[in-house]
Design an enzyme around this catalytic site. Structure first.
Site, PDB file in Angstrom:
ATOM      1  N   TYR A  92       0.813  -1.214   0.000  1.00  0.00           N
ATOM      2  CA  TYR A  92       0.000   0.000   0.000  1.00  0.00           C
ATOM      3  C   TYR A  92       0.848   1.265   0.000  1.00  0.00           C
ATOM      4  CZ  TYR A  92      -3.618  -3.372   1.046  1.00  0.00           C
ATOM      5  OH  TYR A  92      -4.459  -4.454   0.987  1.00  0.00           O
ATOM      6  N   CYS A 123      -6.175  -6.358  -7.569  1.00  0.00           N
ATOM      7  CA  CYS A 123      -5.945  -5.933  -6.187  1.00  0.00           C
ATOM      8  C   CYS A 123      -5.351  -7.051  -5.337  1.00  0.00           C
ATOM      9  CB  CYS A 123      -7.224  -5.384  -5.566  1.00  0.00           C
ATOM     10  SG  CYS A 123      -8.624  -6.488  -5.612  1.00  0.00           S
ATOM     11  N   HIS A 124      -5.435  -8.301  -5.799  1.00  0.00           N
ATOM     12  CA  HIS A 124      -4.819  -9.397  -5.039  1.00  0.00           C
ATOM     13  C   HIS A 124      -3.299  -9.284  -5.031  1.00  0.00           C
ATOM     14  CE1 HIS A 124      -5.011 -10.833  -9.215  1.00  0.00           C
ATOM     15  NE2 HIS A 124      -3.919 -11.519  -8.927  1.00  0.00           N
ATOM     16  N   GLU A 150      -0.092 -17.118  -9.995  1.00  0.00           N
ATOM     17  CA  GLU A 150       0.857 -16.225 -10.665  1.00  0.00           C
ATOM     18  C   GLU A 150       2.313 -16.505 -10.264  1.00  0.00           C
ATOM     19  OE1 GLU A 150      -0.280 -12.110 -10.415  1.00  0.00           O
ATOM     20  OE2 GLU A 150      -2.330 -12.542 -11.055  1.00  0.00           O
TER      21      GLU A 150
END
Length: 156
Positions: A92, A123-124, A150
């Site tokens: 963040y 957003c993950h 991923e």
């Protein structure tokens, strides 16, 4: 005059997903097994196809028109998230700094949490500054599964 709305509910290896759209683009994409009474559209069908391919590991990016509803700040955070490559995470504070708002990590976190396009606006890929998993609207097990897909080894 109100613009037509469309929707599609479909199965994936990680659960039931729903997409919602208007003619201009996708409004939302999330894991949700609630009933969908909206008619499907070609855009919804294309989104379902691309999401299934992503979850199968054969697609790394989405090519869909997006129309998420949010404040200008939320829109800027979501645009920044779209620039995060497959398999890359950020936190963040770094995301806030990239927006020229280095002290706005909490506001960025709130905007990330309001993302209506969970998979398509990734957003993950946002984790804690210490590498720990942080909240995800679909739950931490789903976030962990998406990161693992991923190739990211996510901490508990």
């Amino acid at each position: 005059m109100t613009e037509a709305r469309y929707g599609l509910r479909f199965e994936t290896p990680l659960g039931v997903c729903q997409v919602r759209a208007m003619d201009a683009g996708l409004l939302s994409a999330r894991f949700d097994d609630a009933a969908c009474t909206l008619p499907a559209s070609p855009l919804c069908e294309d989104a379902a196809r691309q999401i299934r391919a992503y979850l199968a590991g054969t697609r790394r990016a989405f090519d869909l028109p997006l129309s998420p509803r949010g404040t200008p700040f939320q829109q800027s955070v979501w645009a920044a998230l779209q620039g995060l490559p497959y398999g890359v995470t950020t936190h963040y504070g770094a995301l806030a700094a990239s927006l020229g708002r280095p002290t706005a990590a909490r506001a960025v976190g709130a905007a990330v949490g309001k993302n209506p396009l969970w998979l398509i606006i990734p957003c993950h890929r946002v984790i804690g500054c210490d590498g720990a998993l942080t909240g995800y609207a679909g739950g931490l097990p789903l976030k962990r599964a998406l990161l693992a897909l991923e190739g990211v080894d996510a901490a508990a």
